[in-house]
Every structure is written in C-alpha cells, then in structure tokens.
Design a protein around this motif. Structure first.
Motif, PDB file in Angstrom:
ATOM      1  N   CYS A   1       0.732  -1.217   0.108  1.00 37.47           N
ATOM      2  CA  CYS A   1      -0.071   0.019   0.035  1.00 37.47           C
ATOM      3  C   CYS A   1       0.909   1.270   0.134  1.00 37.47           C
ATOM      4  N   VAL A   2       0.775   2.039  -0.949  1.00 39.80           N
ATOM      5  CA  VAL A   2       1.313   3.386  -1.064  1.00 39.80           C
ATOM      6  C   VAL A   2       0.599   4.434  -1.287  1.00 39.80           C
ATOM      7  N   LYS A   3       0.990   5.635  -0.713  1.00 42.16           N
ATOM      8  CA  LYS A   3       0.243   6.761  -0.403  1.00 42.16           C
ATOM      9  C   LYS A   3       0.863   7.919  -1.408  1.00 42.16           C
TER      10      LYS A   3
ATOM     11  N   GLU B   1       7.651   3.613   2.188  1.00 40.72           N
ATOM     12  CA  GLU B   1       6.856   2.726   1.403  1.00 40.72           C
ATOM     13  C   GLU B   1       7.630   2.309   0.009  1.00 40.72           C
TER      14      GLU B   1
ATOM     15  N   LEU C   1      -1.238  -0.852  -4.091  1.00 43.82           N
ATOM     16  CA  LEU C   1      -2.665  -0.364  -3.872  1.00 43.82           C
ATOM     17  C   LEU C   1      -2.460   1.080  -3.464  1.00 43.82           C
ATOM     18  N   THR C   2      -3.388   1.774  -3.875  1.00 43.54           N
ATOM     19  CA  THR C   2      -3.548   3.194  -3.391  1.00 43.54           C
ATOM     20  C   THR C   2      -4.786   3.788  -3.282  1.00 43.54           C
ATOM     21  N   LEU C   3      -5.052   4.387  -2.292  1.00 39.94           N
ATOM     22  CA  LEU C   3      -6.378   5.300  -2.233  1.00 39.94           C
ATOM     23  C   LEU C   3      -6.009   6.579  -2.390  1.00 39.94           C
TER      24      LEU C   3
ATOM     25  N   ALA D   1      -7.851  11.524  -0.862  1.00 37.05           N
ATOM     26  CA  ALA D   1      -7.255  10.769   0.528  1.00 37.05           C
ATOM     27  C   ALA D   1      -7.387  11.672   1.542  1.00 37.05           C
TER      28      ALA D   1
ATOM     29  N   ILE E   1      -8.918  -0.740   2.496  1.00 41.85           N
ATOM     30  CA  ILE E   1      -7.852  -1.711   2.149  1.00 41.85           C
ATOM     31  C   ILE E   1      -8.518  -2.887   2.296  1.00 41.85           C
TER      32      ILE E   1
ATOM     33  N   LEU F   1       2.604  -2.256   4.364  1.00 42.18           N
ATOM     34  CA  LEU F   1       2.666  -0.827   4.338  1.00 42.18           C
ATOM     35  C   LEU F   1       3.599  -0.168   4.753  1.00 42.18           C
ATOM     36  N   GLY F   2       3.888   1.213   4.575  1.00 43.33           N
ATOM     37  CA  GLY F   2       4.656   1.903   5.448  1.00 43.33           C
ATOM     38  C   GLY F   2       4.453   1.988   6.953  1.00 43.33           C
TER      39      GLY F   2
ATOM     40  N   ASP G   1       4.655   4.675   8.906  1.00 51.82           N
ATOM     41  CA  ASP G   1       3.653   5.871   8.831  1.00 51.82           C
ATOM     42  C   ASP G   1       3.761   6.746   7.549  1.00 51.82           C
ATOM     43  N   ALA G   2       2.593   7.354   7.179  1.00 54.01           N
ATOM     44  CA  ALA G   2       2.561   8.279   5.706  1.00 54.01           C
ATOM     45  C   ALA G   2       3.354   9.563   6.007  1.00 54.01           C
TER      46      ALA G   2
ATOM     47  N   SER H   1       0.390  12.730   6.712  1.00 54.92           N
ATOM     48  CA  SER H   1      -0.457  12.676   7.758  1.00 54.92           C
ATOM     49  C   SER H   1       0.152  12.034   9.114  1.00 54.92           C
ATOM     50  N   GLY H   2       0.984  11.298   8.829  1.00 50.75           N
ATOM     51  CA  GLY H   2       1.921  10.709   9.997  1.00 50.75           C
ATOM     52  C   GLY H   2       0.808   9.906  11.198  1.00 50.75           C
TER      53      GLY H   2
ATOM     54  N   VAL I   1      -2.427   2.747  10.141  1.00 51.35           N
ATOM     55  CA  VAL I   1      -3.109   2.277   9.289  1.00 51.35           C
ATOM     56  C   VAL I   1      -2.974   0.823   9.325  1.00 51.35           C
TER      57      VAL I   1
HETATM   58  N1  LIG Z   1      -4.262   6.762   0.926  1.00 48.75           N
HETATM   59  C1  LIG Z   1      -3.709   5.709   1.178  1.00 48.75           C
HETATM   60  N2  LIG Z   1      -3.481   4.687   0.036  1.00 48.75           N
HETATM   61  C2  LIG Z   1      -2.888   3.720   0.214  1.00 48.75           C
HETATM   62  N3  LIG Z   1      -2.039   3.407   1.280  1.00 48.75           N
HETATM   63  C3  LIG Z   1      -2.066   4.267   2.523  1.00 48.75           C
HETATM   64  C4  LIG Z   1      -3.080   5.473   2.243  1.00 48.75           C
HETATM   65  N4  LIG Z   1      -2.882   5.996   3.605  1.00 48.75           N
HETATM   66  C5  LIG Z   1      -1.818   5.335   4.267  1.00 48.75           C
HETATM   67  N5  LIG Z   1      -1.498   4.316   3.826  1.00 48.75           N
HETATM   68  C6  LIG Z   1      -0.628   3.393   4.074  1.00 48.75           C
HETATM   69  O1  LIG Z   1      -0.467   3.462   5.570  1.00 48.75           O
HETATM   70  C7  LIG Z   1       0.856   3.539   6.271  1.00 48.75           C
HETATM   71  C8  LIG Z   1       0.565   4.166   7.413  1.00 48.75           C
HETATM   72  O2  LIG Z   1      -0.154   5.433   7.344  1.00 48.75           O
HETATM   73  P1  LIG Z   1      -0.457   6.208   8.429  1.00 48.75           P
HETATM   74  O3  LIG Z   1      -1.022   5.322   9.664  1.00 48.75           O
HETATM   75  O4  LIG Z   1      -1.511   7.167   7.842  1.00 48.75           O
HETATM   76  O5  LIG Z   1       0.739   7.074   8.835  1.00 48.75           O
HETATM   77  C9  LIG Z   1       1.357   4.529   4.872  1.00 48.75           C
HETATM   78  O6  LIG Z   1       2.899   4.395   5.151  1.00 48.75           O
HETATM   79  C10 LIG Z   1       0.761   3.723   3.692  1.00 48.75           C
HETATM   80  O7  LIG Z   1       1.494   2.412   3.307  1.00 48.75           O
END
Ligand SMILES: Nc1ncnc2c1ncn2[C@@H]1O[C@H](COP(=O)(O)O)[C@@H](O)[C@H]1O
Ligand SMILES: Cc1cc2nc3c(=O)[nH]c(=O)nc-3n(C[C@H](O)[C@H](O)[C@H](O)COP(=O)(O)OP(=O)(O)OC[C@H]3O[C@@H](n4cnc5c(N)ncnc54)[C@H](O)[C@@H]3O)c2cc1C
Lengths: 321, 257
Positions: B7-9, B40, B61-63, B90, B102, B121-122, B124-125, B128-129, B133
């Motif tokens: 999953c990438v953003k 990611e 996958l991306t949203l 997003a 997802i 997944l990463g 943290d994004a 939004s950090g 997710v």
């Molecule tokens: N809109 C998105 N589409 C796809 N993957 C996402 C999206 N937002 C977050 N992720 C995945 O969730 C990880 C953690 O995000 P977050 O919890 O928002 O810091 C990111 O590194 C991505 O791999």
C-alpha cells in the motif's frame, strides 16, 4: 484519570516516558502508569516522584518476549483497572505501536506525536504532521482519548507532590492470537555509547550532506581536533552510515553542548528537538535557507567537504603556530 | 508463491517549503510536486524481492485522486505486477477509513480467488503521519501484524521480519497471512529500468470507488509553525570561511587544548 504507558530500560523510566508523565499531569487529572515486564525499585521511585498514584503492573510469561498485541491487552486491562479516560504513551516506536493496537481494539481514534492539548469534551490536540513541517489540530471526541506525545516536546519535571506509586498486579487476558506476532530473538544491542554524546561540551553533527558512509573522514577529524562527540541525523542512521546511538533528535539523544556544529543537516523539527538546548550552533550547509541555518548562531554557506577540511587545516595551523 | 499487496500513498514532496490549501485541510503539493514516502518505497522493494524469489504476484494499491496513478505506475516499474486504485480524495479519509477500504479490496480480491498472503504498508505516511493504518488493517482482517521492520522474507508460508528494537536487532516469525509495516533503511529501492517503465505502462489498473462513505479524519485544520526569528551571523562562504570559523571557536573557548 489519565493512564500513561511507561517504558523502562536498565536506567529506569526512559526520558521520553518521564516527559509524557509530565505532559499527563498538565491534563489536570490524577495520573496512573501501566508497566509491562520488569519494573524495579528505581523505576518505581521515579514514578512516585513524577506523581503517579498507582502503577498497574503486567508480568508473566506472555510478556517475556515483546508482542504488540499482548502489550495492548495489558494496557486495556490498565484502562479498566484505573477507570482512565485518557491514555498516553511517549512517541517511541513501541509507544506508537501499542497505542495504535489499543485504539484499534477500542475502536477509537489515536493522535500521534502530540505537542499540546487544550480543552475537554472534546480535547483538541496539536500534533506534528509532514515530518514536523506542519501541525494538525485534531479533535479527540471519543473515550478513551488515545495519544502519543512527541519526544522532547516538554521538559521532564517531577511533580510538586510525589504520588504513592502503589504497585498493583494486573490480571491480563492475553489470547493466543495476541502472541502470534512476537519477537522470537533479539540480537546483542549496539553498545550504548550515547552517554558521552549527551554530556559532550562540543558536538559535531553530520546529516545527509555527508553523502555516504565514507564521507565522514574529515568530520571525524574535526571531532577529534575539538575533543568533541559526533552526533548524526536519522537519515544517517537509517541509511546505516553510522550507528543509532549517535543519533540526535526526537527518537535519538538530546544534547546540550556549549557548541553544536551541524554539517549537512537540514534542521527538521525532529532533529531540532534534540539539539535546541545547545548554547551555540554553527551550521555548515549549502542551503542558506535550511532551517538549521536560519536557527543557528553562526553559519557557513558551502559544501561541508570543502569547508570542514579547511577548518581542520586552520586549527592545525594555529596550533602549530 | 507469495502474493503480496503493498500500500502506497501519494504525498506532497515536503523537502521544500510546505504550503497549505486555502481550507487548511491538506498540504498543497501543486508547487513542490508529489512523491511516495521512503518507507513505502522500501515496502515496494520488499514486495518485489519476496515475489521475485518465489514467483508470486505483487499488487500495489493506493487510495488517492486521479493523479495517484503516477505512484502506481512507478511501483509497477520497479517490480509490482498488478495495481488497484481506489479513486478518492485521500485527505477526506481518516486512518480507520483507509484501513477499512484496503480491507474491502483484500476481501473482494480473495472472493475472486486472488489472495494477498502478505500485506506491506509503510510504518507511517509522510504527510498525515498517523502511525496506525497497518495495525487497524490487521484488526479489520483478523491477521497478525508486525510493525516497523526493515527486512522481510518469506519461506514455507512464514514471514520473517527484522528490525531495530529498544533492546537490539529483533526478529519476528509469523505464519501467513499477515500484515507487516516497513521502515526505510533495510533495503535499497531499485531504479526503474527502461524495460520496467515500458511494462508498467501496459498494465491495466483496476479502478474502484470507495466501499463506504468515510467517517473522515478528526482534523480541525492544519497550520504552519511560526517561522523562528533568525539572527544568524553568516561567517562566510565555502573554504574561505575557515579562519572566521576558527576565530569563533577560539572566542567560545572550545579550542583550548
Ligand atoms: N491513502 C492511502 N493509500 C494507500 N495506502 C495508504 C494510504 N494512507 C496510508 N496508507 C498506508 O498506511 C501507512 C501508514 O499510514 P498512516 O497510519 O496514515 O501514517 C502508509 O505508509 C501507507 O503504506
Ligand atoms: C516520528 C519521527 C521521528 C524522527 N526522529 C528523528 C530524530 O530523532 N533525529 C533526526 O535527525 N531526524 C528524525 N526524524 C527525521 C527528520 O524528519 C528528518 O528527515 C531528518 O532529520 C533529516 O536528516 P538530514 O538533515 O540529515 O537530511 P535532509 O533533510 O535531507 O537534509 C540534508 C541537508 O544537507 C544539506 N547538504 C546537502 N549536501 C551538502 C553538502 N555537501 N555540504 C553541506 N550541506 C549539504 C542540504 O542543504 C540539507 O539542508 C524523525 C522523523 C519522524 C517522522
């Protein structure tokens, strides 16, 4: 009631957990702590001095090796035992992970890397986003409010009146599923040599601008000439150029030298959190607009691979003369 | 064969100055451009390595909005085989919403006979950090989750994941299906080859609309930290500044030895 997930290492309650306890007291409620695994008398005394009323202590086989979900089960038991409506942890990898588990299990939001909180019902927190380049105000309207506190956002300060810090064993219901993802082995840690960095009078800093693992020669030479310690940015440790114990910042050491000489470091907020108490900063950077340059006391604009050797040569020339 | 979903953003490039949209709800990336975060990119590389080793399929996958197709194409160019695009804004999705979306894709693919044994997944994004997710997704799907590792390999239906912990280098071994969140630093993302780019252009991207209306993030607004007042004294440019630097070192008394 506010509950804080406290992390403990060989030296007792880790600094960022003490910061989080300080932050927790500012919310105005009584503060309890939840500790998973070894506690120890020194840590208990520290928790008392930070005003903790009750220490909810989870021990047993389920916690012999780290499992995020099992820790979350312990924290949830702590929530029930304390009746807490706020749940806090330091913004460490463990703190983030365990609280995200709890938030998912309780089906409530979680705010990561919080700097400050205001109001009640709902609490509005301000937290770091975009790597600290922007802030987000976020509403936390559900109970329990779950948040992690950004490292070094507040000074750790003991409470005016110590707490009882009564230790109460937690009965935790850990399911088999909670133990599927658990650490199966841990390799010898790097020796923690960060003590010298934290108390150093002079620190030479190095960031991505060093260019590669081989780009540290002249920086180490300057470090030696000044009898200083080397401190680096997270980019440098992530890329494996230097060991983690040399990292300065929110997820590294906090330094307070008389002089910090950051070379090729942009000065991201998370790095700044670790070096802002330096009395003087002399930045060397190719970019005159880099935050580290604008926040510094002195700066040289240029390529560190040219500037640093010239400084080394000049120091040697004056010493010889 | 391991089938991996990664999953990438699409996130604004924040290495230069950050600008906010007028409504304060998102970072405006129109000037600085957009990118995929380093965590990611490493997750994509790990997906390519795992499937490259055992002949499995890597789906990215991306949203995100229409333009997020760019992030899918660049992942396809470096080793992913298939791509799913949940077309949506997003910034109107909170972390629980994203996890739910997802999960919906995973369930639907599974029903159609395409399982995703390993989801990467990463940690943290980059924008939004939220740091959550991946963990929320694991609970949505009832799968185990390993967090914040930088090395991942699969053998005999078990994922071995490694990373730095507070007490040293940690290893997890978890039976598939599982969710793993990745930190940069364990692998070097590859550069796309010409061949890879050509192949990426030809892949048909699965487009979807969100499965449910998002509850939204609990964002009030974004703001920029006030600029710190600067009273920096510039000592000079390049090597010529050395004498001025050493004067300062002498003045501060750090040269005495
Ligand atoms: N809109 C998105 N589409 C796809 N993957 C996402 C999206 N937002 C977050 N992720 C995945 O969730 C990880 C953690 O995000 P977050 O919890 O928002 O810091 C990111 O590194 C991505 O791999
Ligand atoms: C939750 C979280 C925690 C974090 N914790 C930390 C932490 O504890 N410590 C930390 O450091 N970071 C931390 N970070 C990362 C932080 O956001 C930055 O990404 C990081 O500090 C940037 O490192 P850098 O300055 O070396 O690299 P960059 O930001 O890439 O900056 C490189 C700088 O070097 C300059 N430069 C390039 N080449 C040269 C040259 N030849 N000569 C001179 N200058 C040159 C450039 O102009 C630039 O200013 C954290 C991030 C997050 C999200």
């Amino acid at each position: 009631m506010t509950l804080v997930l406290v992390e403990i290492d060989a030296g007792g309650v880790i600094e960022v957990s003490r910061e989080t306890l300080t932050f927790a007291r500012s919310l105005g409620d009584l503060v309890d702590a939840v500790v998973v695994g070894d506690l120890g008398d020194a840590a208990r005394d520290q928790l008392a001095s930070y005003g903790v009323r009750t220490v909810h202590h989870a021990t047993g086989e389920a916690f012999d090796a780290y499992a995020g979900a099992a820790w979350a089960a312990a924290v949830q038991a702590g929530l029930r035992a304390s009746g807490a409506t706020h749940l806090l942890a330091a913004g460490t990898p463990r703190g983030m992970e365990v609280l995200a588990h709890v938030a998912a299990r309780e089906d409530v939001p979680m705010a990561a890397n919080v700097l400050s909180a205001e109001g009640s019902d709902p609490i509005v927190v301000t937290r770091q986003v975009v790597g600290g380049a922007a802030l987000e105000e976020m509403r936390l309207a559900q109970s329990p409010t779950v948040l992690t506190v950004a490292g070094h956002a507040v000074e750790p300060r003991p409470a005016d009146a110590p707490g009882a810090a009564d230790v109460v064993d937690l009965a935790v219901d850990v399911s088999e599923a909670d133990l599927v993802a658990r650490v199966v082995s841990t390799e010898e840690p790097e020796p923690d040599l960060s003590g010298g960095l934290r108390s150093a009078r002079v620190v030479v800093g190095a960031g991505r601008g060093a260019g590669s693992a081989d780009g540290f020669g002249e920086l180490l030479e300057l470090t030696e000439l000044l009898d200083a310690s080397l401190g680096v940015s997270r980019v440098v440790t992530s890329l494996g150029w230097r060991p983690h114990h040399e990292q300065v910042g929110q997820t590294g050491s906090r330094i307070s030298p008389d002089l910090y000489i950051p070379c090729g470091i942009s000065g991201a907020i998370q790095h700044w959190a670790g070096c802002s108490s330096a009395k003087n900063i002399l930045a060397i950077n190719t970019d005159p607009d880099a935050p580290m340059v604008t926040k510094a006391t002195y700066a040289v604009i240029g390529d560190l691979h040219e500037v640093v050797p010239a400084i080394n040569a000049e120091i040697r020339r004056r010493r010889a003369g | 064969m391991t089938n991996v979903l990664v999953c990438v953003k699409r996130v604004p490039d924040s290495t230069s100055e950050v600008v906010l949209t007028d409504d304060g709800q998102a970072v405006d990336g129109r000037y600085a451009g957009f990118t995929t975060s380093a965590h990611e990119e490493c997750a994509v590389e790990l997906a390519a390595q795992v499937t490259g080793a055992d002949g499995g399929e890597a789906t990215v996958l991306t949203l995100g909005d229409d333009d997020a197709v760019e992030q899918l194409r660049s992942s396809l160019a470096v080793g992913c085989h298939a791509a799913t695009h949940v077309v949506a804004e997003a910034h109107r999705f909170g972390p629980a919403d994203v996890a739910r979306e997802i999960a919906a894709v995973v369930r639907e693919h599974e029903a159609a006979g395409r399982s995703h044994d390993l989801i990467l997944l990463g940690n943290d994004a980059a924008d939004s950090g939220d740091f959550q997710v991946g963990i929320r997704l694991a609970y949505e799907l009832g799968r185990p989750v390993v967090n914040g590792v930088n090395q991942v390999s699969v053998a005999d239906g078990v994922v071995t994941a490694q990373g730095a912990g507070p007490e040293g280098h940690e290893t997890y071994r978890v039976p598939l299906p599982a969710v793993v969140t990745v930190l940069e630093g364990g692998v070097e993302p590859r550069y796309p080859s010409v061949q890879g780019r050509m192949k990426a252009k030809k892949v048909a991207i699965e487009q979807r609309t969100p499965a449910t209306e998002p509850a939204g993030p609990d964002r009030v607004r974004l703001l920029l930290p006030p600029p710190a007042p600067s009273d920096v004294q510039i000592l000079g440019k390049g090597a010529d500044a050395a004498p001025a630097v050493v004067d300062v070192l002498e003045k501060l008394g750090v040269l005495s030895r």
